[in-house]
Scaffold this motif. Structure first.
Motif, mmCIF file in Angstrom:
data_model
loop_
_atom_site.group_PDB
_atom_site.id
_atom_site.type_symbol
_atom_site.label_atom_id
_atom_site.label_comp_id
_atom_site.label_asym_id
_atom_site.label_seq_id
_atom_site.Cartn_x
_atom_site.Cartn_y
_atom_site.Cartn_z
ATOM 1 N N TRP A 60 -4.185 83.949 102.710
ATOM 2 C CA TRP A 60 -3.390 84.355 101.555
ATOM 3 C C TRP A 60 -4.291 84.559 100.345
ATOM 4 C CZ3 TRP A 60 0.832 85.407 103.883
ATOM 5 C CH2 TRP A 60 1.337 84.570 104.882
ATOM 6 N N THR A 61 -3.996 85.579 99.565
ATOM 7 C CA THR A 61 -4.850 85.878 98.421
ATOM 8 C C THR A 61 -4.188 85.592 97.077
ATOM 9 O OG1 THR A 61 -4.111 88.190 98.526
ATOM 10 C CG2 THR A 61 -6.167 87.625 99.654
ATOM 11 N N TRP B 56 -11.262 79.590 100.678
ATOM 12 C CA TRP B 56 -10.172 80.000 101.558
ATOM 13 C C TRP B 56 -9.164 78.866 101.633
ATOM 14 C CZ3 TRP B 56 -12.623 82.620 106.513
ATOM 15 C CH2 TRP B 56 -13.349 83.749 106.100
ATOM 16 N N LYS C 140 -9.300 86.069 110.419
ATOM 17 C CA LYS C 140 -9.801 85.196 109.361
ATOM 18 C C LYS C 140 -9.092 85.424 108.027
ATOM 19 C CE LYS C 140 -14.491 84.623 111.210
ATOM 20 N NZ LYS C 140 -15.945 84.760 110.921
ATOM 21 N N TRP C 141 -8.133 86.318 108.000
ATOM 22 C CA TRP C 141 -7.438 86.615 106.743
ATOM 23 C C TRP C 141 -6.712 85.384 106.217
ATOM 24 C CZ3 TRP C 141 -2.216 86.493 105.439
ATOM 25 C CH2 TRP C 141 -1.880 87.105 104.235
ATOM 26 N N ILE D 271 3.608 91.177 106.319
ATOM 27 C CA ILE D 271 2.446 91.475 107.164
ATOM 28 C C ILE D 271 2.782 91.595 108.640
ATOM 29 C CG2 ILE D 271 0.929 90.301 105.521
ATOM 30 C CD1 ILE D 271 0.711 87.986 107.558
ATOM 31 N N MET E 238 -3.909 92.681 110.803
ATOM 32 C CA MET E 238 -4.394 91.470 110.145
ATOM 33 C C MET E 238 -5.626 90.927 110.880
ATOM 34 S SD MET E 238 -2.202 91.554 107.821
ATOM 35 C CE MET E 238 -2.896 90.159 106.954
ATOM 36 N N HIS E 239 -6.642 90.649 110.118
ATOM 37 C CA HIS E 239 -7.848 90.043 110.688
ATOM 38 C C HIS E 239 -7.577 88.564 110.954
ATOM 39 C CE1 HIS E 239 -12.056 88.746 111.027
ATOM 40 N NE2 HIS E 239 -12.330 90.011 111.298
ATOM 41 N N VAL F 297 -15.837 91.552 109.153
ATOM 42 C CA VAL F 297 -14.841 91.448 108.092
ATOM 43 C C VAL F 297 -14.645 89.975 107.740
ATOM 44 C CG1 VAL F 297 -12.458 91.999 107.447
ATOM 45 C CG2 VAL F 297 -13.726 93.531 108.979
ATOM 46 N N TYR F 298 -14.511 89.669 106.471
ATOM 47 C CA TYR F 298 -14.396 88.280 105.992
ATOM 48 C C TYR F 298 -15.591 87.442 106.445
ATOM 49 C CZ TYR F 298 -9.610 89.664 104.997
ATOM 50 O OH TYR F 298 -8.509 90.316 104.522
#
Length: 861
Positions: A464-465, A488, A461-462, A453, A458-459, A522-523
């Motif tokens: 890891w998914t 989260w 608030k992003w 990344i 990258m936001h 976003v998020y």
């Protein structure tokens, strides 16, 4: 540079690693007056063979993390003052340009401008395509939509800078010892005793591990699991280009050429040639560029993560092979292997942007290594396990000057500082990590993800998914899943941000929840707003298990707690008090609530989450013999039941008198909720009537279920962190790490009421000096300001500049929509003349200016 081959038998401080980090640290420590500093390295000097030797040295200063920009800005100034071995300035201030090949990237570049203005990077600009090619004529104007230009960006050779820094450090008494591999660090009684090398040992008081990609191996020998991950990326240099023929330069007469050539070979003729035009980044394709005389250097992050096992790295080969360089993998240049960029190979993307390189031979090419950490920030500071052991790893050439200035100040005075004042390093502190992060399984995966990344949009608030998730579960985890929580990851905990089960509340409160259609949306879910409003109107239940919790026990616990805390901590058993902990410079180390649970026992509660372990390490470091500090975060489930109906809910499941008279604010009691033992505190971070409830972890899920059932008739709903942030900010409660940290004193933060100068505490002397200077007419630092946007439907995110005209006077430390207030609330630190209620300023966000007004706090009483 004239290192010595004689290993000293003793030193005050030993720095392991003579790359750009070690050399910067030796320079800073000796400038502060230290003379007994020894630097050892396995390679020759100044070309040690680490990352500093092969790095192209490009320096883009602007980053969203303020700390990185501060480090880079300081580094740029420092390197500009250094004289290389050839008598020239070490830093090439060519400027830097980041281009956009997509509309999304153009929006990102506007954020670059705003972050630069917020952090004090000089003269950031957005350029049109033609303005980009005015600076970089070989760029194909048709391939780009525009660019971001930072005129003071540039390039510095790691080898040239290392040599210059080391020469000055040696002139001040430091010793540099090459060809000396460190094998171990001996410790006794919890303190460093000596450094063990292949050529003998050095008795010492302090050791700094500045070995970058090798840091993990040395840490493992001490049982310190540093999540420092080596990753590979590609760098190449083209053959001579006709378009750059006039820039050909012969560097063979450079004083460092022979030394450099012995390690890096023929490519030294390119690496020592300074760029003649702005450095360039094409982040849409994860590529970067600089000229090397009549050739172009091409760097690529545009490939799948390559994460070597640290145990396989070895050292530098006696025949000249660099341990930090692996063989170039042509496959990764000629094929699209990056998981987020599957449609275009790096070489194709590069040749499209710079057509002059198309079809040209790549004369020099290699896979160079650098180190990543789990949050992409440095790993530095005192290691809590051993007195005298320090780390300085995962640091680039760009940031090394500022990072080591801050570390040297930390080592010398206890407070990290740059020239313009203290700098908060909570997110860089080596003690921030949780136990699971020390595993190679975690470090490998997340180090690779950080690599993936690094040039992505990258936001903030992003999270890891799909890598290293579901590690730490609160006792209420399965119930959260039943209620469709949006989970989260924070410090490995799976935490609810909102609950989809509360979607019906959105219709109830829709007229109080503005739409968010931009970057701020976003998020985000409007359920966050609905949950916050339900807490204000009815009652909510929030899982606080991940908040850091410490127990301080011992006959001297009371005296110690007083020494830690700024407030008067002469409290009785059952009393709760809000207070601060300061560092030696008077900066706020943490804000905490302290509960006296027994005569010699105290419970300390603080937010912190991903950096909360720093607080634990700090308290343990200060603790005297006879006082035990236990981290009880995982052993206690925690939740808060809060809102106007909170007393009704709790009264259904306990016989305890919960009236104001029997259970006053800021007191605690121990009782049962049905058959679950709890310690209940009459406090609430949401700012409503409420009780925080603590119970041994095995009871947590049952307690949660009891409260959900009891609260059904009173409108109780679980709520997540999104709602909590909205609730706390409109009440004026500070969030440590955002609108409160070590760069702020209590009085600057508006928390002077939590300081009792009649008591003795860490940082008191510094606060007295600050007060005396202000009384004598000295310049006052910035003060906290609570702002609301005049546009009641607008919402912004933090880290954006606050402006008076075109002048940046501060930045937004935290921001969130206040649903009770009916406006977005932002906290900033501004010059005192701007902090009077009614004062209007502008905030630059996503290219638009929003007028904001300073307000009296709290906004919600």
């Amino acid at each position: 540079m004239q290192p010595t081959e004689n290993l000293p038998e003793q030193a005050d401080t030993v720095i392991v690693g003579a790359g750009i980090v070690g050399c910067n640290l030796a320079y800073q420590l000796t400038e502060m007056g230290r003379e007994d500093v020894v630097v050892v390295d396995q390679g020759p000097m100044p070309t040690t063979g680490g990352s500093s030797t092969h790095a192209p040295g490009i320096m883009f200063q602007t980053a969203e993390p303020k700390t990185l920009s501060q480090f880079a800005n300081y580094s740029r100034k420092l390197y500009s003052d250094l004289e290389g071995a050839d008598g020239k300035q070490a830093y090439s201030e060519t400027g830097g340009i980041e281009v956009a090949r997509s509309e999304e990237r153009m929006a990102f570049l506007q954020r670059r401008v705003e972050h630069a203005k917020a952090w004090g990077i000089p003269d950031p600009q957005i350029l049109s395509p033609s303005e980009v090619t005015d600076h970089l004529p070989l760029v194909d104007e048709e391939e780009i939509l525009g660019g971001y230009y930072s005129p003071t960006d540039g390039q510095v050779s790691g080898v040239v800078a290392c040599d210059a820094l080391a020469r000055e450090a040696m002139d001040r008494g430091a010793k540099f010892v090459p060809h000396t591999r460190t094998e171990d660090v001996d410790v006794e009684g919890g303190a460093v005793q000596r450094v063990v090398t292949e050529n003998g040992s050095i008795e010492c008081d302090e050791v700094v591990v500045a070995t970058n990609i090798w840091a993990r191996q040395l840490g493992e020998k001490l049982g310190v699991h540093l999540p420092v991950t080596p990753v590979e990326h590609q760098y190449t240099m083209t053959e001579s280009l006709e378009e750059l023929a006039d820039n050909a330069i012969d560097v063979t007469d450079h004083p460092l050429f022979e030394n450099y050539e012995n390690v890096s070979g023929e490519k030294t003729k390119r690496l020592l040639a300074d760029p003649d035009r702005p450095i360039l980044r094409d982040q849409d394709n994860a590529m970067y560029y600089r000229t090397h005389g009549d050739a172009y250097g091409i760097g690529s992050y545009n490939h799948e993560p390559i994460v070597p096992d640290p145990r396989d790295l070895g050292g530098n080969d006696p025949d000249g092979e660099q341990g930090s360089v692996h063989e170039f993998t042509d496959f990764h240049m000629d094929n699209a292997t990056h998981p987020d960029r599957p449609h275009k190979a790096p070489r194709q993307a590069s040749d499209e942007l710079l057509p002059a390189t198309a079809g040209k031979e790549l004369e020099h090419k290699y896979n160079g290594m650098f180190a990543e950490s789990p949050n992409g920030l440095p790993v530095m500071g005192p290691v809590q396990e051993y007195d005298g052991l320090w780390t300085a790893a995962a640091i680039w050439v760009t940031h090394a000057g500022g990072a080591m200035k801050a570390l040297a100040e930390w080592m010398e005075t206890g407070v990290p500082r740059l020239d313009d004042g203290p700098i908060d390093l909570a997110h860089c502190d080596v003690n921030r990590f949780d136990d699971h992060e020390g595993s190679w399984d975690f470090a490998r995966d997340i180090g690779g993800e950080e690599y993936r990344i690094v040039y992505n949009i990258m936001h903030p608030k992003w999270v890891w998914t799909d890598k290293q998730r579901d590690i730490r579960r609160t006792p209420m985890y399965h119930t959260h899943k039943e209620y469709d929580a949006e989970l989260w990851a924070e410090a490995g905990w799976e935490e609810p941000q909102w609950f989809e089960s509360n979607a019906d509340l959105v219709d109830r409160y829709e007229d109080q929840i503005p739409d968010r259609n931009g970057w701020e949306g976003v998020y985000y879910s409007p359920i966050e707003g609905a949950e916050a409003l339900n807490v204000r109107e009815n009652v909510g239940l929030h899982d606080m298990t991940s908040f850091n919790k410490m127990e301080v026990v011992g006959s001297d616990a009371g005296e110690f707690v007083q020494y830690l805390c700024t407030n008067d901590m002469d409290i009785g058993v059952g009393d709760v008090k809000y207070t601060l902990m300061c560092n030696e410079g008077g900066g706020v180390r943490a804000d905490i609530t302290v509960t006296r649970t027994d005569e010699d026992r105290y419970l300390l509660l603080t937010t912190g989450r991903e950096v909360g372990n720093n607080h634990v390490a700090w308290v343990r470091e200060q603790a005297p013999d006879g006082v035990v500090v236990n981290d009880v975060t995982s052993s206690l489930a925690a939740m808060v039941c809060t809102g106007p109906n909170a007393r009704k809910v709790l009264s259904k499941v306990t016989d305890v008198d919960l009236s104001d008279e029997a259970f006053p604010f800021f007191t605690s009691q121990q009782f049962f909720v049905k058959n679950v033992p709890v310690t209940a505190l009459r406090v609430s971070y949401a700012g409503e009537l409420g009780w925080e409830l603590y119970t041994p972890s095995e009871y947590g899920e049952r307690l949660w279920e009891y409260l959900l059932e009891a609260g059904e008739e009173y409108g109780l709903r679980p709520y997540g962190n999104g709602a909590l942030n909205a609730l706390r900010i409109e009440k004026g409660f500070r969030l440590w790490g955002k609108d409160l940290h070590t760069e702020h004193t209590p009085h600057e933060a508006g928390l002077g009421w939590a300081v009792d100068m009649d008591t003795d505490f860490i940082g008191k002397e510094a606060l007295q000096e600050t007060a005396e200077a202000a009384a004598d007419g000295g310049a006052r630092r910035k003060e906290v300001a609570c702002l609301t946007l005049n546009d009641e439907d607008a919402t912004i995110l933090d880290n954006r500049p606050v402006l008076d005209g075109e002048e940046s006077i501060g930045y937004v430390h935290s921001a969130e929509y206040g649903y009770t207030v009916g406006a977005c609330v932002a906290y900033s630190y501004l010059p005192p003349e701007y902090t009077d209620p009614g004062t209007e300023v502008d905030i630059l966000y996503e290219g638009d200016r929003y007028t904001a007004t300073v307000r009296e706090e709290p906004l919600v009483s």
